[in-house]
Motif scaffolding. Structure first.
Motif, PDB file in Angstrom:
ATOM      1  N   GLN A   2       0.851  -1.189   0.000  1.00  0.00           N
ATOM      2  CA  GLN A   2       0.000   0.000   0.000  1.00  0.00           C
ATOM      3  C   GLN A   2       0.886   1.239   0.000  1.00  0.00           C
ATOM      4  N   PHE A   3       0.576   2.204  -0.864  1.00  0.00           N
ATOM      5  CA  PHE A   3       1.367   3.416  -0.985  1.00  0.00           C
ATOM      6  C   PHE A   3       0.666   4.576  -0.288  1.00  0.00           C
ATOM      7  N   ALA A   4       1.472   5.461   0.279  1.00  0.00           N
ATOM      8  CA  ALA A   4       0.920   6.583   1.036  1.00  0.00           C
ATOM      9  C   ALA A   4       0.246   7.620   0.148  1.00  0.00           C
ATOM     10  N   SER A   5       0.476   7.556  -1.149  1.00  0.00           N
ATOM     11  CA  SER A   5      -0.101   8.559  -2.053  1.00  0.00           C
ATOM     12  C   SER A   5      -1.194   7.976  -2.945  1.00  0.00           C
ATOM     13  N   THR A   9      -5.480   6.569   0.933  1.00  0.00           N
ATOM     14  CA  THR A   9      -4.569   7.486   1.610  1.00  0.00           C
ATOM     15  C   THR A   9      -4.319   8.695   0.723  1.00  0.00           C
ATOM     16  N   GLY A  11      -1.944  11.011   0.853  1.00  0.00           N
ATOM     17  CA  GLY A  11      -0.584  11.516   0.713  1.00  0.00           C
ATOM     18  C   GLY A  11      -0.004  11.931   2.054  1.00  0.00           C
ATOM     19  N   MET A  12       1.151  12.585   2.013  1.00  0.00           N
ATOM     20  CA  MET A  12       1.869  12.891   3.247  1.00  0.00           C
ATOM     21  C   MET A  12       2.075  14.387   3.472  1.00  0.00           C
ATOM     22  N   PHE A  17       2.620  11.805  10.179  1.00  0.00           N
ATOM     23  CA  PHE A  17       2.195  10.638   9.408  1.00  0.00           C
ATOM     24  C   PHE A  17       2.616   9.406  10.198  1.00  0.00           C
ATOM     25  N   THR A  19       3.154   5.443  10.824  1.00  0.00           N
ATOM     26  CA  THR A  19       3.375   4.217  10.064  1.00  0.00           C
ATOM     27  C   THR A  19       4.060   3.193  10.954  1.00  0.00           C
ATOM     28  N   GLU A  40      12.901   7.918  -2.308  1.00  0.00           N
ATOM     29  CA  GLU A  40      11.713   7.341  -2.962  1.00  0.00           C
ATOM     30  C   GLU A  40      11.884   7.240  -4.482  1.00  0.00           C
TER      31      GLU A  40
END
Length: 241
Positions: A2-5, A9, A11-12, A17, A19, A40
């Motif tokens: 799963q990606f934060a963006s 979700t 985004g950051m 944030f 995790t 990244e």
């Protein structure tokens, strides 16, 4: 993964944030937070080069000299590529590319056919049979087509850039040359660790890519600068408190 963006979700761009601890990597003392942020996109580059199976001594064409393209070129160099070629329609970015990594640059002509571009590429860079590996980092359909014409027989093509969901490919050319076509989506297990090691060992440097750093409260300015083509990587500074 799963990606934060990605939905759900958003985004950051937030004060905090949360995790899991095993999702985090400690950056060394000599590395700035700004450099750590670029882990990244560097992980995307590592993943793409790994997918290509690039071996020391092979030639590689990177299509696109944005952040991902430049880091992919630097990663290819760290993995032992002998000849690195970078193509882009933006001349200023090609000039920057030559200061960032040892490479030969090529500026495509938008009106030319993919086959004609391939012929011109071979003549301009003096490479007769094409390149061993192509890493397409723009997502532009005509760029993918040109890259498939440029690649040598038996070569490996990795589609890194994301463009239109449906695109046409020169399948006859791919079949005749028995090209291995792969697609890349961000990164996978081990790619972040490898990216971190490349930075820690200073085999790859991301500092030259960092342009402006804008305050968190003016985050939209960073996006606007990037849309105007200003700088390579514009950063948004985190909150101080």
């Amino acid at each position: 993964m799963q990606f934060a963006s990605d939905p759900p979700t958003d985004g950051m761009l937030c004060r905090y944030f949360k995790t899991q601890e095993d999702f985090l990597y400690r950056i060394p003392d000599h590395m700035s937070l700004q450099e750590g942020v670029l882990l990244e996109p560097l992980s995307v580059a590592v993943h793409s080069v790994r997918l290509s199976g690039l071996r020391p001594g092979q030639s590689v064409l990177i299509q696109g000299s944005g952040t991902i393209g430049l880091l992919t070129a630097a990663t290819a160099a760290a993995f032992g590529a002998s000849n690195i070629f970078i193509s882009d329609i933006n001349e200023s970015r090609l000039e920057f590319a030559k200061t960032f990594v040892q490479c030969t640059t090529f500026q495509p002509i938008a009106e030319a056919t993919p086959a004609d571009e391939a012929a011109r590429f071979r003549t301009d860079v003096n490479i007769k049979d094409g390149v061993d590996v192509v890493l397409e980092c723009t997502g532009v359909e005509s760029s993918t087509q040109s890259g498939l014409h440029i690649i040598a027989a038996g070569g490996t093509f990795v589609q890194v850039g994301m463009g239109k969901p449906y695109q046409s490919l020169p399948l006859m050319v791919m079949s005749e040359k028995e090209i291995t076509f792969k697609s890349a989506f961000r990164y996978g297990a081990g790619d972040y660790q490898t990216a971190l090691e490349l930075l820690k060992s200073r085999r790859v440097s991301v500092k030259p890519l960092i342009g402006a750093t804008v305050p968190f409260e003016k985050a939209e300015e960073a996006w606007a600068m990037t849309q105007r083509g200003e700088g390579i990587k514009n950063l948004i500074k985190g909150l101080d408190d």
